[in-house]
Enzyme design. Structure first.
Site, PDB file in Angstrom:
ATOM      1  N   LYS A   1     -14.055 -58.019  33.958  1.00 39.27           N
ATOM      2  CA  LYS A   1     -14.869 -57.924  32.749  1.00 39.27           C
ATOM      3  C   LYS A   1     -16.305 -58.194  33.139  1.00 39.27           C
ATOM      4  O   LYS A   1     -16.584 -59.159  33.847  1.00 39.27           O
ATOM      5  CB  LYS A   1     -14.396 -58.985  31.728  1.00 39.27           C
TER       6      LYS A   1
ATOM      7  N   GLN B   1     -20.452 -63.345  37.492  1.00 37.96           N
ATOM      8  CA  GLN B   1     -19.570 -63.091  36.354  1.00 37.96           C
ATOM      9  C   GLN B   1     -18.212 -63.784  36.507  1.00 37.96           C
ATOM     10  O   GLN B   1     -17.587 -64.181  35.530  1.00 37.96           O
ATOM     11  CB  GLN B   1     -19.384 -61.573  36.220  1.00 37.96           C
TER      12      GLN B   1
ATOM     13  N   LYS C   1     -18.796 -67.352  35.296  1.00 37.07           N
ATOM     14  CA  LYS C   1     -19.167 -67.325  33.878  1.00 37.07           C
ATOM     15  C   LYS C   1     -17.940 -67.067  33.016  1.00 37.07           C
ATOM     16  O   LYS C   1     -17.680 -67.767  32.040  1.00 37.07           O
ATOM     17  CB  LYS C   1     -20.195 -66.214  33.665  1.00 37.07           C
TER      18      LYS C   1
ATOM     19  N   LYS D   1     -18.756 -56.004  37.586  1.00 37.53           N
ATOM     20  CA  LYS D   1     -20.068 -55.554  37.113  1.00 37.53           C
ATOM     21  C   LYS D   1     -20.289 -54.135  37.618  1.00 37.53           C
ATOM     22  O   LYS D   1     -19.709 -53.733  38.629  1.00 37.53           O
ATOM     23  CB  LYS D   1     -21.168 -56.468  37.653  1.00 37.53           C
TER      24      LYS D   1
ATOM     25  N   ASP E   1     -25.557 -54.295  29.490  1.00 32.41           N
ATOM     26  CA  ASP E   1     -26.458 -55.193  30.232  1.00 32.41           C
ATOM     27  C   ASP E   1     -27.824 -54.523  30.108  1.00 32.41           C
ATOM     28  O   ASP E   1     -28.042 -53.700  29.197  1.00 32.41           O
ATOM     29  CB  ASP E   1     -26.005 -55.347  31.693  1.00 32.41           C
TER      30      ASP E   1
END
Ligand code: NDP
Length: 449
Positions: free
Chosen positions: A93, A114, A117, A129, A169
């Protein structure tokens, strides 16, 4: 600088030797590994199972050609990327970035961040990503649509609601997500939650648009309150004027702050009366113009050409919400000299390592993006849940869950920092708390990747 643990240092040195050109990626890895020294020293399994050596290498890296036809009938070619970094705790994700400077180093740094996070959100999401060196700025809607359709024609082979769920993004907002979703649906004949940040009429979640900016302020609020501070009556500087910056402005204002400066990549504006986020929305989301046109709406405001000077504007709270490495050592010194309370990152890695050092050693509060901007992906997780259940929650329901998640992330970071001997250090706490869950899952799953 050498990392003070032989195993961690050897993993880093090996990586730096293999990818010497990937400066942003190496910067992000170094920042995390440095803070994991006490963790690796406390548990020999991480070295025995080479968890660190595995976590810094993506599970899969996809590079592809994206051809499309511009309005003059000329065939253009861009490069597409999807880095599926780590699926230990859930499907990959993470967002897609469309910007002319996108390269593998930038996508890998974002994908690496990520992982931690997503783990911090407490939701079951792995890290990934992607993006392209295509920049939607200055392109017509038709050009953006043809690019997005071509991009998805390849990406479709690699994503799915239980495999990999991209989002937005920099350069990828509701328009781009809509075009990509339309093409995904056409190619697969399925209507599933394969992208987040969708329009509200086709599976999007209320409050997703606002989530990163709102979440940033909820996090900063919790962190400041734990230190006897708040937004009330404070001057706030927000860099950028895109999705994250706009809604950070709205929430900071609602919490009693006054946002006095905002920017884009050309320059910044200062409005001593407080910048109205609705004007920024109109300029950026509706008209797609430059921030200097704010002066057409508020003639008393000032515009300064060049974006880096924004850190000289005096404020109590700084919210960098534009891009990586936008606060260097000199900018950090200016922030400290301005007498600030803290710097809370909305963007990913907006502070250079030298800037972080300056900010922390001056005693300011500092939160890394992987913790304070996690509200976007957390709400994407809530969008995935709603899509799976064929439900849609109200704005207030999602907003309340978002606030709860951000407060929990703050508490988890603070607790991890305390447990590993660095009380109050939210940077260290975020890395450790994010790492432990992923590492535990990797250990339990054997040498699967
Ligand atoms: P947008 O594209 O909506 O906005 C980006 C803003 O940053 C624009 O104002 C842009 O200016 C400015 N900007 C971009 N590059 C530069 C640069 N090199 N120098 C100065 N200004 C620059 O992106 P988002 O708001 O979505 O993303 C901003 C940051 O937040 C990124 O770091 C992203 O990774 C991070 N983030 C975003 C999330 C989300 O949900 N959208 C979630 C978590 C993190 P211009 O208009 O001139 O291009």
């Amino acid at each position: 600088m050498a990392i003070k643990n032989a195993y961690l240092n050897s993993v880093y040195e090996d990586l730096a030797g293999r990818y010497p050109e990937q400066a942003e990626f190496l910067e992000a890895v170094h920042e995390v590994l440095e803070t994991l020294v006490p963790v690796v020293e406390a548990d020999p399994r991480y070295e025995q199972q080479n968890i660190i050596g595995r976590i810094v290498e993506p599970e899969r890296t996809i590079l592809f050609r994206v051809p499309w036809v511009d309005d003059q009938g000329k065939v253009q070619v861009n490069r597409g990327y999807r880095v599926q970094f780590n699926s230990a705790i859930g499907p990959y994700k993470g967002g897609l970035r469309f910007r002319d400077n996108v390269n593998l180093s930038i996508i890998k740094f974002l994908g690496f961040e990520q992982i931690f996070k997503n783990s911090l959100t407490t939701l079951p999401m792995g890290g990934g990503k992607g993006g392209s060196d295509f920049d939607p700025k200055g392109k017509s809607d038709g050009e953006v649509m043809r690019f997005c359709q071509s991009f998805m024609t390849e990406l479709v082979k690699h994503i799915g609601p239980d495999t990999d769920v991209p989002a937005g993004d920099i350069g990828v907002g509701g328009r781009e997500i809509g075009y990509m979703y339309g093409q995904y649906k056409r190619l697969t004949n399925t209507h599933v939650g394969v992208l987040t940040g969708k329009g509200l009429t086709f599976g999007g979640s209320l409050a997703r648009t606002q989530a990163t900016g709102y979440g940033l302020c909820y996090f900063a609020d919790a962190y400041m309150k734990a230190n006897g501070q708040s937004f009330e009556g404070k001057r706030v500087v927000v860099s950028g004027s895109g999705n994250v910056a706009t809604y950070a402005n709205e929430k900071a204002t609602q919490l009693g702050g006054k946002v006095v400066a905002m920017s884009d990549s050309n320059g910044y504006i200062v409005d001593e009366n407080g910048i109205d986020f609705k004007i920024i929305k109109e300029i950026k989301e509706v008209k797609r113009e430059r921030i200097k046109t704010y002066l057409d709406y508020v003639p008393s405001a000032q515009y300064v050409e060049g974006c880096s000077g924004i850190w000289n504007v005096k404020a109590d709270i700084y919210l960098p919400c534009a891009t990586q490495n936008e606060i260097d050592e000199a900018s950090a010194k200016a922030i400290v000299a301005n007498g600030a309370i803290g710097v809370f990152e909305g963007a990913n890695m907006p502070c250079t390592p030298q800037a972080i050092e300056v900010i922390k050693s001056a005693g300011l509060l500092y939160s890394p993006g992987k913790a304070s901007n996690a509200g976007g992906v957390a709400t994407s997780g809530l969008e995935m849940s709603q899509n799976s259940e064929r439900l849609s929650w109200t704005f207030d329901e999602v907003d309340a869950k978002l606030r709860g998640i951000m407060e929990t992330i703050y508490a988890d970071c603070a607790a991890a920092a305390e447990k590993f001997g660095k009380p109050g250090d939210i940077q260290v706490g975020a890395n450790i708390a994010g790492f432990l869950k992923v590492a535990e899952a990797m250990l339990a799953q054997g040498v699967a990747y």
